[in-house]
Design a protein around this motif. Structure first.
Motif, PDB file in Angstrom:
ATOM      1  N   ALA A  60       0.849  -1.194   0.000  1.00 44.43           N
ATOM      2  CA  ALA A  60       0.000   0.000   0.000  1.00 44.43           C
ATOM      3  C   ALA A  60       0.882   1.240   0.000  1.00 44.43           C
ATOM      4  O   ALA A  60       0.975   1.956   0.993  1.00 44.43           O
ATOM      5  N   GLY A  61       1.506   1.508  -1.126  1.00 43.12           N
ATOM      6  CA  GLY A  61       2.421   2.641  -1.198  1.00 43.12           C
ATOM      7  C   GLY A  61       1.990   3.722  -2.144  1.00 43.12           C
ATOM      8  O   GLY A  61       2.792   4.554  -2.560  1.00 43.12           O
ATOM      9  N   GLY A  62       0.697   3.733  -2.525  1.00 39.28           N
ATOM     10  CA  GLY A  62       0.234   4.702  -3.507  1.00 39.28           C
ATOM     11  C   GLY A  62       0.260   6.127  -2.993  1.00 39.28           C
ATOM     12  O   GLY A  62       0.112   6.386  -1.802  1.00 39.28           O
ATOM     13  N   SER A  63       0.409   7.062  -3.935  1.00 35.95           N
ATOM     14  CA  SER A  63       0.488   8.478  -3.574  1.00 35.95           C
ATOM     15  C   SER A  63      -0.814   9.226  -3.788  1.00 35.95           C
ATOM     16  O   SER A  63      -1.035  10.300  -3.223  1.00 35.95           O
ATOM     17  N   GLY A  64      -1.684   8.707  -4.652  1.00 33.58           N
ATOM     18  CA  GLY A  64      -2.938   9.402  -4.944  1.00 33.58           C
ATOM     19  C   GLY A  64      -2.841  10.354  -6.117  1.00 33.58           C
ATOM     20  O   GLY A  64      -3.799  11.085  -6.383  1.00 33.58           O
ATOM     21  N   LYS A  67      -8.686  -2.478  -9.251  1.00 31.77           N
ATOM     22  CA  LYS A  67      -7.666  -1.701  -8.561  1.00 31.77           C
ATOM     23  C   LYS A  67      -8.114  -0.241  -8.585  1.00 31.77           C
ATOM     24  O   LYS A  67      -8.285   0.353  -9.652  1.00 31.77           O
ATOM     25  N   ILE A  68      -8.306   0.332  -7.412  1.00 33.10           N
ATOM     26  CA  ILE A  68      -8.856   1.686  -7.324  1.00 33.10           C
ATOM     27  C   ILE A  68      -7.722   2.702  -7.460  1.00 33.10           C
ATOM     28  O   ILE A  68      -6.928   2.888  -6.537  1.00 33.10           O
ATOM     29  N   THR A  69      -7.654   3.345  -8.622  1.00 36.24           N
ATOM     30  CA  THR A  69      -6.578   4.300  -8.880  1.00 36.24           C
ATOM     31  C   THR A  69      -7.073   5.648  -9.396  1.00 36.24           C
ATOM     32  O   THR A  69      -6.312   6.614  -9.397  1.00 36.24           O
ATOM     33  N   THR A  70      -8.314   5.744  -9.842  1.00 34.20           N
ATOM     34  CA  THR A  70      -8.839   6.986 -10.412  1.00 34.20           C
ATOM     35  C   THR A  70     -10.166   7.338  -9.738  1.00 34.20           C
ATOM     36  O   THR A  70     -10.790   6.494  -9.086  1.00 34.20           O
TER      37      THR A  70
END
Length: 226
Positions: A10-14, A208-211
């Motif tokens: 869980a290293g996403g930046s957003g 995968k929730i990215t947007t």
């Protein structure tokens, strides 16, 4: 029973979400995305040992969220690296044995099912690896360097998801490699080390929730469940 481990990355930046806060902490259905994901794994097997890899600077935020949401799942939180490869390797370093199986999963895939998690462990136990995937729905064209393109048979391609599950001994050997720019997931690392990859059926619901669009879809999915 074989030891089973899960490393949730869980290293996403957003940035693709258009926000400054980490996307894994955004709420859906009244709970941060990452907590939904963790609960899916913890509920799949009471003996599963779950580690969550977070950037070190996000530890205080995570601690505050756990307090806010009274989140008490038994997990280990580990500091990540600069890349996904480094973060997975950090998570792997906290597993003390070579005996067992390890599943690696995206923290922002909260709709993974217990059936898929169990299938990934069972397949990896037999074959060494189990990588979730789905067939392509759309037509596909291959781009050439000159800008031209040609149609290819979509039946020959798969979209790769997580979990990606492996026998620990081979997984540890694979992650002794120097990091390469084409290491986009664990399967690419294991493949580079010369081990075969077994594909298993994933799910189109395992998004995968990215947007922002993904976030809206996730809310709708949760409403349809409850």
């Amino acid at each position: 029973m074989t030891n089973r481990y899960a490393i949730i990355v869980a290293g996403g930046s957003g940035s693709r979400m258009g926000i400054t806060s980490p996307k894994q902490f955004l709420p859906i259905g009244g709970l941060p995305i990452l907590m939904h994901t963790i609960r899916r794994f913890c509920s799949s097997d009471p003996d599963l040992q779950v580690s969550v890899v977070l950037p070190n600077e996000q530890f205080p935020v995570w601690k505050a969220l756990c307090h806010q949401y009274n989140f008490t799942e038994s997990i280990e939180v580990i500091a990540g690296g600069q890349t996904r490869f480094q973060s997975v390797r950090n998570g792997l370093a906290h597993i003390a044995t070579n005996d067992g199986l390890v599943a690696v999963h995206d923290g922002v895939r909260p709709f993974v099912t217990t059936d898929l998690i169990q299938a990934s462990f069972e397949t990896a136990s037999r074959t060494g690896s189990a990588v979730a995937c789905v067939p392509l729905k759309d037509s596909v064209r291959l781009l050439a360097p000159d800008g031209s393109s040609q149609a290819v048979d979509r039946a020959n391609y798969r979209l790769i998801q997580t979990p990606q599950t492996f026998q620990l001994a081979l997984f540890r050997r694979a992650f002794q490699a120097e990091e390469q720019p084409f290491f986009t997931d664990c399967a690419s690392v294991v493949d580079y080390a010369g081990y075969p990859i077994t594909l298993i059926d994933g799910s189109y619901d395992n998004i995968k929730i990215t947007t922002p669009e993904d976030l809206a879809i996730a809310e709708q999915k949760l409403r349809s469940v409850f």
